[in-house]
Design an enzyme around this catalytic site. Structure first.
Site, short mmCIF file in Angstrom:
data_model
loop_
_atom_site.label_atom_id
_atom_site.label_comp_id
_atom_site.label_asym_id
_atom_site.label_seq_id
_atom_site.Cartn_x
_atom_site.Cartn_y
_atom_site.Cartn_z
N SER A 124 0.84 -1.20 0.00
CA SER A 124 0.00 0.00 0.00
C SER A 124 0.87 1.24 0.00
O SER A 124 1.98 1.25 0.55
CB SER A 124 -0.85 -0.03 1.27
OG SER A 124 -1.41 1.23 1.53
N TYR A 149 -1.61 -1.54 10.85
CA TYR A 149 -1.93 -2.03 9.51
C TYR A 149 -0.79 -1.66 8.54
O TYR A 149 -0.25 -2.51 7.83
CB TYR A 149 -3.27 -1.44 9.01
CG TYR A 149 -3.44 -1.59 7.51
CD1 TYR A 149 -3.67 -2.84 6.96
CD2 TYR A 149 -3.32 -0.49 6.65
CE1 TYR A 149 -3.79 -3.00 5.58
CE2 TYR A 149 -3.43 -0.64 5.28
CZ TYR A 149 -3.67 -1.90 4.74
OH TYR A 149 -3.77 -2.05 3.38
N LYS A 153 2.20 -4.00 6.47
CA LYS A 153 2.53 -3.98 5.03
C LYS A 153 4.04 -3.77 4.87
O LYS A 153 4.70 -4.43 4.05
CB LYS A 153 1.77 -2.85 4.32
CG LYS A 153 0.29 -3.09 4.22
CD LYS A 153 -0.01 -4.23 3.29
CE LYS A 153 -1.44 -4.71 3.37
NZ LYS A 153 -1.67 -6.03 2.80
P1 NAD Z 1 -10.90 -7.37 1.38
O1 NAD Z 1 -11.11 -7.37 2.86
O2 NAD Z 1 -12.08 -7.14 0.52
O3 NAD Z 1 -10.21 -8.74 0.92
C1 NAD Z 1 -9.34 -9.46 1.74
C2 NAD Z 1 -9.85 -10.91 1.76
O4 NAD Z 1 -8.97 -11.67 2.58
C3 NAD Z 1 -11.25 -11.05 2.33
O5 NAD Z 1 -12.06 -11.79 1.45
C4 NAD Z 1 -11.05 -11.79 3.66
O6 NAD Z 1 -12.12 -12.65 3.95
C5 NAD Z 1 -9.74 -12.54 3.37
N1 NAD Z 1 -8.97 -12.87 4.58
C6 NAD Z 1 -8.59 -12.03 5.59
N2 NAD Z 1 -7.87 -12.71 6.49
C7 NAD Z 1 -7.76 -13.98 6.03
C8 NAD Z 1 -7.12 -15.16 6.52
N3 NAD Z 1 -6.47 -15.17 7.69
N4 NAD Z 1 -7.19 -16.28 5.78
C9 NAD Z 1 -7.86 -16.30 4.61
N5 NAD Z 1 -8.49 -15.24 4.11
C10 NAD Z 1 -8.44 -14.08 4.81
O7 NAD Z 1 -9.75 -6.30 1.09
P2 NAD Z 1 -9.27 -5.69 -0.29
O8 NAD Z 1 -9.67 -4.26 -0.31
O9 NAD Z 1 -9.65 -6.56 -1.42
O10 NAD Z 1 -7.70 -5.72 -0.06
C11 NAD Z 1 -6.91 -6.81 -0.50
C12 NAD Z 1 -5.47 -6.58 -0.05
O11 NAD Z 1 -5.00 -5.36 -0.57
C13 NAD Z 1 -5.31 -6.50 1.47
O12 NAD Z 1 -4.10 -7.12 1.83
C14 NAD Z 1 -5.24 -5.01 1.71
O13 NAD Z 1 -4.51 -4.70 2.88
C15 NAD Z 1 -4.50 -4.54 0.47
N6 NAD Z 1 -4.74 -3.13 0.15
C16 NAD Z 1 -6.04 -2.69 0.02
C17 NAD Z 1 -6.28 -1.35 -0.25
C18 NAD Z 1 -7.68 -0.84 -0.38
O14 NAD Z 1 -7.88 0.38 -0.36
N7 NAD Z 1 -8.71 -1.67 -0.54
C19 NAD Z 1 -5.19 -0.47 -0.40
C20 NAD Z 1 -3.90 -0.95 -0.29
C21 NAD Z 1 -3.68 -2.30 -0.01
C1 UD1 Z 2 -6.85 5.36 4.12
C2 UD1 Z 2 -5.92 4.87 5.20
C3 UD1 Z 2 -4.69 4.24 4.55
C4 UD1 Z 2 -5.11 3.11 3.61
C5 UD1 Z 2 -6.09 3.67 2.57
C6 UD1 Z 2 -6.62 2.61 1.63
C7 UD1 Z 2 -6.28 6.33 7.15
C8 UD1 Z 2 -5.69 7.41 7.99
N1 UD1 Z 2 -5.55 5.99 6.06
O1 UD1 Z 2 -6.15 6.29 3.36
O2 UD1 Z 2 -3.82 3.73 5.53
O3 UD1 Z 2 -3.99 2.55 2.96
O4 UD1 Z 2 -7.20 4.27 3.26
O5 UD1 Z 2 -7.40 1.68 2.32
O6 UD1 Z 2 -7.32 5.78 7.46
N2 UD1 Z 2 -12.41 11.41 3.60
C9 UD1 Z 2 -13.45 12.24 4.00
N3 UD1 Z 2 -14.57 11.67 4.55
C10 UD1 Z 2 -14.70 10.32 4.73
C11 UD1 Z 2 -13.63 9.48 4.31
C12 UD1 Z 2 -12.50 10.06 3.76
O7 UD1 Z 2 -13.37 13.45 3.87
O8 UD1 Z 2 -15.73 9.86 5.25
C13 UD1 Z 2 -11.22 12.01 2.97
C14 UD1 Z 2 -9.92 11.74 3.72
O9 UD1 Z 2 -9.69 12.73 4.68
C15 UD1 Z 2 -8.91 11.75 2.57
C16 UD1 Z 2 -9.70 11.20 1.37
O10 UD1 Z 2 -11.08 11.40 1.70
O11 UD1 Z 2 -8.51 13.06 2.26
C17 UD1 Z 2 -9.46 9.72 1.12
O12 UD1 Z 2 -9.68 9.00 2.32
P1 UD1 Z 2 -9.64 7.39 2.38
O13 UD1 Z 2 -10.55 6.85 1.35
O14 UD1 Z 2 -9.90 7.00 3.80
O15 UD1 Z 2 -8.16 7.00 1.95
P2 UD1 Z 2 -6.74 7.46 2.53
O16 UD1 Z 2 -6.87 8.62 3.44
O17 UD1 Z 2 -5.83 7.64 1.37
#
Ligand code: NAD
Ligand code: UD1
Length: 334
Positions: A124, A149, A153
């Site tokens: 991330s 979290y 990562k």
């Molecule tokens: P998500 O929660 O939708 O998907 C994660 C999946 O992993 C889920 O289906 C959950 O049931 C499964 N899971 C969790 N723990 C488990 C375990 N111990 N064994 C087996 N399955 C397990 O999340 P996502 O948004 O699809 O994210 C996927 C990956 O990408 C994660 O590692 C997350 O940290 C990373 N990531 C997500 C974002 C984002 O904004 N969504 C941003 C950066 C990184």
């Molecule tokens: C958040 C997480 C980051 C994670 C990323 C993707 C925090 C502090 N950071 O980042 O660690 O990797 O999500 O999952 O939680 N916002 C609003 N109102 C809301 C929600 C968000 O104004 O209800 C604003 C935030 O202040 C920010 C932008 O929208 O400026 C995006 O927010 P968000 O979607 O939570 O993502 P990140 O802040 O990038």
């Protein structure tokens, strides 16, 4: 080529499975369904015509996970499984480290035992912390993370880098995602938040569908063009396509590469709100609140390395991201 996708029924995982199947890869999913449901498999089948092999297994259950390796000849792994709620990770650090670190180590040990040498890991942009200037470049390295979290990562990145130094046969791609949003154009799969959404677009979607009264905008006094936070939103289907490219890259290259996956362009909260209003055809109520602790003003990616190494460039713009998110929201409420 058979790809093991951990967390494959989750948000990014399900879209990635679709793209892998579309590109002729075989898919084996491992997910404990903590944050997803088994119906996703039918949706993937509806989109692609193929139902992936599925194991309802926790990656913390090493014996259960080993069964997946003995029953399938895995060629590469995409590792999504993990917990991802920033606030919850501050309250429950051990739960987060156990799942995101111990679970990952189980997986990496089994990869070693069964000679699986290719790994794509979900990292991330949070690993940059607020130590660097935008656009964030991979060469900056790892910044100071502000929550367990993010630290999980960063630790995974360090573990994989060390594994790769010790074993020259390994091919690892660490993808640093920026802000994935949107949904598949079919409206069948998308992001279903657990409880009150923390992230911007899932929250807006719930305001639009009437589940929440108004959007709380966390501060409008940042040093950005309109004062609200700026982020690099990327369509989840573009992000999924980047994983297929990363698997293709890992086939041909040994060692570890860290690669940003974003669009390279930042949008403010107000710009996203307006794009969503355009997509749904109505005004979205909001209120300006205090800044959210831990937030940074601006975050967007340098995308040159993704273009050069993976030949990857995001295609969808913010309007399309909001249109697809809205379509999914409407279909969910039917
Ligand atoms: P998500 O929660 O939708 O998907 C994660 C999946 O992993 C889920 O289906 C959950 O049931 C499964 N899971 C969790 N723990 C488990 C375990 N111990 N064994 C087996 N399955 C397990 O999340 P996502 O948004 O699809 O994210 C996927 C990956 O990408 C994660 O590692 C997350 O940290 C990373 N990531 C997500 C974002 C984002 O904004 N969504 C941003 C950066 C990184
Ligand atoms: C958040 C997480 C980051 C994670 C990323 C993707 C925090 C502090 N950071 O980042 O660690 O990797 O999500 O999952 O939680 N916002 C609003 N109102 C809301 C929600 C968000 O104004 O209800 C604003 C935030 O202040 C920010 C932008 O929208 O400026 C995006 O927010 P968000 O979607 O939570 O993502 P990140 O802040 O990038």
């Amino acid at each position: 080529m058979k790809i093991l996708v951990t967390g494959g029924t989750g948000y990014i995982g399900s879209h990635t499975c679709v793209e892998l199947l579309k590109n002729g890869y075989e898919v084996v999913i491992v997910d404990n369904l903590y944050n997803s449901s088994v119906e996703i498999l039918d949706k993937i089948e509806k989109i692609t015509g193929i139902k992936p092999v599925f194991y309802q297994t926790d990656i913390l259950d090493k014996e259960g996970l080993e069964k997946v390796f003995t029953e399938n000849k895995i060629d590469a792994v995409i590792h999504f499984a993990g917990y991802k709620a920033v606030g919850e990770s501050v309250a429950k650090p051990l739960t987060y480290y156990e799942n995101n670190i111990s679970g990952s180590i189980n997986l990496y040990q089994l990869m070693k035992k069964y000679c699986v040498n290719s790994l794509v890991f979900s990292s991330s942009a949070t690993v940059y912390g607020d130590d660097f200037e935008v656009p964030f470049k991979e060469e900056y390295g790892l910044g100071t993370t502000t929550n367990p979290y993010g630290t999980s990562k960063k630790m995974n990145e360090m573990i994989i880098t060390d594994m790769s130094k010790a074993d020259p046969e390994l091919s690892c791609v660490l993808l640093r995602y920026f802000n994935p949003i949107g949904a598949h154009e079919s409206g069948l799969i998308g992001e279903i938040p657990n409880g009150i959404p923390n992230n911007l677009v899932p929250y807006i979607a719930q305001v639009v569908s009437g589940q929440r009264g108004f959007l709380r905008i966390w501060g409008n006094d940042y040093d950005t063009p309109d004062g609200t936070g700026v982020r690099d939103y990327i369509h989840v289907v573009d992000l999924a396509r980047a994983h297929v490219k990363a698997i293709d890259y890992a086939k041909e290259h040994k060692g570890t590469e860290v690669i940003n996956i974003g669009t390279g362009k930042g949008y403010s909260v107000m710009e996203v709100l307006h794009a969503y209003e355009k997509a749904c055809g109505k005004k979205i109520p909001y209120q300006i609140m205090e800044r959210r602790p831990g937030d940074i003003a601006t975050c967007y990616a340098d995308t040159e390395k993704a273009e050069k190494l993976l030949n990857f460039k995001a295609e969808y713009n913010i309007d399309r991201m909001c249109e697809d998110s809205y379509r999914f929201t409407v279909m969910q409420s039917k």
